[in-house]
Scaffold this active site. Sequence first.
Site, PDB file in Angstrom:
ATOM      1  N   GLY A  58       0.832  -1.192   0.000  1.00 31.64           N
ATOM      2  CA  GLY A  58       0.000   0.000   0.000  1.00 31.64           C
ATOM      3  C   GLY A  58       0.865   1.239   0.000  1.00 31.64           C
ATOM      4  O   GLY A  58       0.620   2.208  -0.712  1.00 31.64           O
ATOM      5  N   GLU A 106       7.407   3.254   4.246  1.00 30.35           N
ATOM      6  CA  GLU A 106       7.803   4.370   5.100  1.00 30.35           C
ATOM      7  C   GLU A 106       9.257   4.791   4.952  1.00 30.35           C
ATOM      8  O   GLU A 106       9.881   5.251   5.919  1.00 30.35           O
ATOM      9  CB  GLU A 106       7.543   4.017   6.569  1.00 30.35           C
ATOM     10  CG  GLU A 106       8.379   2.869   7.129  1.00 30.35           C
ATOM     11  CD  GLU A 106       7.768   1.489   7.014  1.00 30.35           C
ATOM     12  OE1 GLU A 106       8.199   0.574   7.735  1.00 30.35           O
ATOM     13  OE2 GLU A 106       6.838   1.321   6.176  1.00 30.35           O
ATOM     14  N   HIS A 138      -0.347   6.309   8.707  1.00 32.59           N
ATOM     15  CA  HIS A 138       0.412   5.087   9.019  1.00 32.59           C
ATOM     16  C   HIS A 138       1.893   5.282   8.706  1.00 32.59           C
ATOM     17  O   HIS A 138       2.767   4.978   9.533  1.00 32.59           O
ATOM     18  CB  HIS A 138      -0.162   3.927   8.201  1.00 32.59           C
ATOM     19  CG  HIS A 138       0.502   2.605   8.423  1.00 32.59           C
ATOM     20  ND1 HIS A 138      -0.099   1.568   9.076  1.00 32.59           N
ATOM     21  CD2 HIS A 138       1.735   2.142   8.064  1.00 32.59           C
ATOM     22  CE1 HIS A 138       0.718   0.529   9.121  1.00 32.59           C
ATOM     23  NE2 HIS A 138       1.838   0.853   8.502  1.00 32.59           N
ATOM     24  N   GLU A 139       2.180   5.802   7.520  1.00 34.49           N
ATOM     25  CA  GLU A 139       3.582   5.941   7.120  1.00 34.49           C
ATOM     26  C   GLU A 139       4.297   7.022   7.928  1.00 34.49           C
ATOM     27  O   GLU A 139       5.465   6.866   8.293  1.00 34.49           O
ATOM     28  CB  GLU A 139       3.672   6.241   5.621  1.00 34.49           C
ATOM     29  CG  GLU A 139       2.965   5.244   4.730  1.00 34.49           C
ATOM     30  CD  GLU A 139       3.277   3.792   5.054  1.00 34.49           C
ATOM     31  OE1 GLU A 139       4.423   3.499   5.443  1.00 34.49           O
ATOM     32  OE2 GLU A 139       2.379   2.951   4.915  1.00 34.49           O
ATOM     33  N   GLU A 144       4.559  -2.686  12.749  1.00 35.68           N
ATOM     34  CA  GLU A 144       3.390  -2.483  11.902  1.00 35.68           C
ATOM     35  C   GLU A 144       2.095  -2.403  12.702  1.00 35.68           C
ATOM     36  O   GLU A 144       1.176  -1.672  12.330  1.00 35.68           O
ATOM     37  CB  GLU A 144       3.305  -3.603  10.857  1.00 35.68           C
ATOM     38  CG  GLU A 144       4.465  -3.626   9.880  1.00 35.68           C
ATOM     39  CD  GLU A 144       4.564  -2.355   9.030  1.00 35.68           C
ATOM     40  OE1 GLU A 144       3.625  -1.539   9.054  1.00 35.68           O
ATOM     41  OE2 GLU A 144       5.589  -2.195   8.352  1.00 35.68           O
TER      42      GLU A 144
END
EC number: 3.4.11.-
Length: 836
Positions: free
Chosen positions: A332, A335, A368-369, A391
């Site tokens: 997806g 990072e 998230h990243e 994660e």
Amino acid sequence: MGKGFFISKTLGIVGVIVGTGVVATIIALSVVYSQEKAKIHEAVNPPTTPSTPWEHYRLPDSLSPVSYNITLWPRLVVNASTGLYIFTGQSAVVFQCEKDTDLILIHANKLNLTLLSLISRDGATAPAIKKSWLEVPTQFLVIQLNSNLMAGRQYELYTEFIGELADDLGGFYRSEYTEGTSPPVRKVVATTQMQPVDARKAFPCFDEPAMKAVFHMTLLHAHGTVALANGMNLVNVTVNGQDVTRTSFQPTPLMSTYLLAFVVSEFGFIQSPEGEKVLIRIWARKQAIAEGQGDYALEKTGPILEFFENYYSSSYPLTKSDQIALPDFSAGAMENWGLITYRETALLYNPASSSNGDKEWIATVISHELAHMWFGNLVTMKWWNDLWLNEGFASYVSYLGANSAEPTWNVTDLIVLKEVHGAMSVDALASSHPLSSKEEDVMRPAQISELFDTITYSKGAAVLRMLSEFLTEPVFARGLSTYLNTFKYSNTVYQDLWKHLQMAADSTPGLDLPASVDDIMNRWILQMGFPVVTIDTATGSINQRHFLLDPDSGTVHMIMMLSNLLNYYVPGRPAQSLLTVPIWEPNIFQCPCVFIQAIPVINRAQVVDDAFNLARARIVSTILALRTTLFLQREREYMPWQTADRNLGYFFLMFDRSDVYGPMQAYLNKQVTPLFNHFKTITADWTKIPEKHTDQYNQVNAISIACSTGVAGCEELTTGWFKDWMKTPENNTIHPNLRQTVYCSAIAAGGVEEWDFAWRMYREASIASEADKLMYSLACTRVPWLLNRYLNYCLDPEKIRKQDATFTIVYIAGNVVGQSLAWDFVRTNWNHLFNE
């Protein structure tokens, strides 16, 4: 890394997203099929005990990297002599000798080394190289020396090499797209995906997360292209005699190889205003940037970054944050420090064609990243067996970051649907696994890749959310801050975090934990599964056992602290997702009005989910589970309806050929009709969209369920919209929120003409989110040969991109007509799907 979509890693993840039992069955059968083939192979070729250092998969502790100086030159045109896209490179790695040794082991995979030399950094004569070779199974460059390297001294290993710029989505690879229309021009992007073990495909390196170093990057690239890397570009010069530009970058902080990134492209960008503390740039295809598809990401990145600076009580450690949308990307998002890479659907938003779900996905993936910039990048796990902490943490706090950017969405509640329920559905299988593995059990690249699954991401998020709830969020954040400040630029194990959270708890007046953080949490992470708790209301006795959806599949011994289980429910907060046997009066659900008033929305969803899971496990009757859905006639909220739809979908797939299918469909028709009419009314006969975020989701549920159960007027509505679009393909008036369900309904009701039109629109789509909606909907046809044709398209990357093949197969498997077709296809093409 945002949740990935590799077929070898995440069929399970996608199966949970789709949420159907048959999909999970096909996935499980596929895995078993692969495992059985592996067993046969091992029986014929039993593994041998490693007898030499290069037969081990882990690096020895004799050397540690200090810095790299890397120059790479990707060719974005085919090499005339080989017919391949290639890159050439040179690398000088400075390393410290920790123990006397006459052996250098450094990772290298699929590289053709053309030059190799070793020097001593202190002016002394370095040992001569006696012999070197590439050890393919363990992916090592092995260098044997005539004499020892000396402990305490630094040396420099220089290599020159050639690699293929393949389209395999790993290491240094190429992505392709077309731009323009008359005629369209094919463009090539050179980009990277290093996690978990593919930096070694780009240059020789000590490719383990604890082997942190400083990276000095230089890229050679054709005029008219732009080069990006983790650091800010410093110098751009034209190389004499060659039509290339040399771009050098700021050295990185001390970091792991899997976080390295570099891109050469013809992309455009937009950026934050000058004078901002951190330069933020959004990169994408020039057409996408010109259409404003990067505007939303630019608008939200700064506020989310600021949220995490406050949350961690720690400044962002870099001067810039580049974010780039790639046409081909396996995960997806990733990072990489200072240069985050995304699928186009995870970064680009077009109000004219993107849904509210697309917008939420972008906000949560960015969050998230960015969460990883500290938790994962600044402080990194020592080894991959602790990937769940990396994660799971980012998955949990991504909802906090997204909530700060879009406070009206209330996304922190949606974690229950999107993470907790998904984790429990997988963790209730006998094939699940503990969150934390022993370091020695995760050695080979394939074993590392297998960790990128639903348990790692979603169960990791669920248990950390639970931990934050009983510690309270301020205490949790305070423990994170001291943890990050103590271990910045280094590596940790999960016990280090427990220690700092315990310190934060101990320093908080009035916080009285039933046991230590370590004692509580280890019971959740060191064993698989979760318990089902039974309370005898007559005697007051409480007992628990391992909950399995298939009680005949075997069990494992579980020890949970009852005090911990009870703390899953925090006074004053919505109850968490814990499977318990409810104490129900048999007829309580006969009075939906009372039920709805008495139970909060999250728990209404949870009661339904618990009941159906308990029924599947044969702990309560299916009739009782179905009875929990009686209130849906009066339910208007999204979460209960979404949970009911997912659970009932399993039964519809199981009974599609039985004589109970008709009554089930009639029952759900009766339940959903009021919801369908409700949205018809509040949207003025489908001419506008509800204001509330979750109401927009539930409008989709209303149409989807109504059409699939034959509610009067629904199919006519969706097929009418679709036919209008077919008449004027350039003018799609279907609202983006409704497109996927409308496309699916119309294609299911139609035939070849509708399918071929949707396929043409898919091929012509210039916006990734629109292409994704069509990709899903093409799997809705009820015509078997069309589904078979669609499956075969998955083998041709000119038709279905490699990154999308997994999705397509799973979508087809979710169609009752496509179940057996998908299973046969996966078995027949397993080697191709797994290895390509």
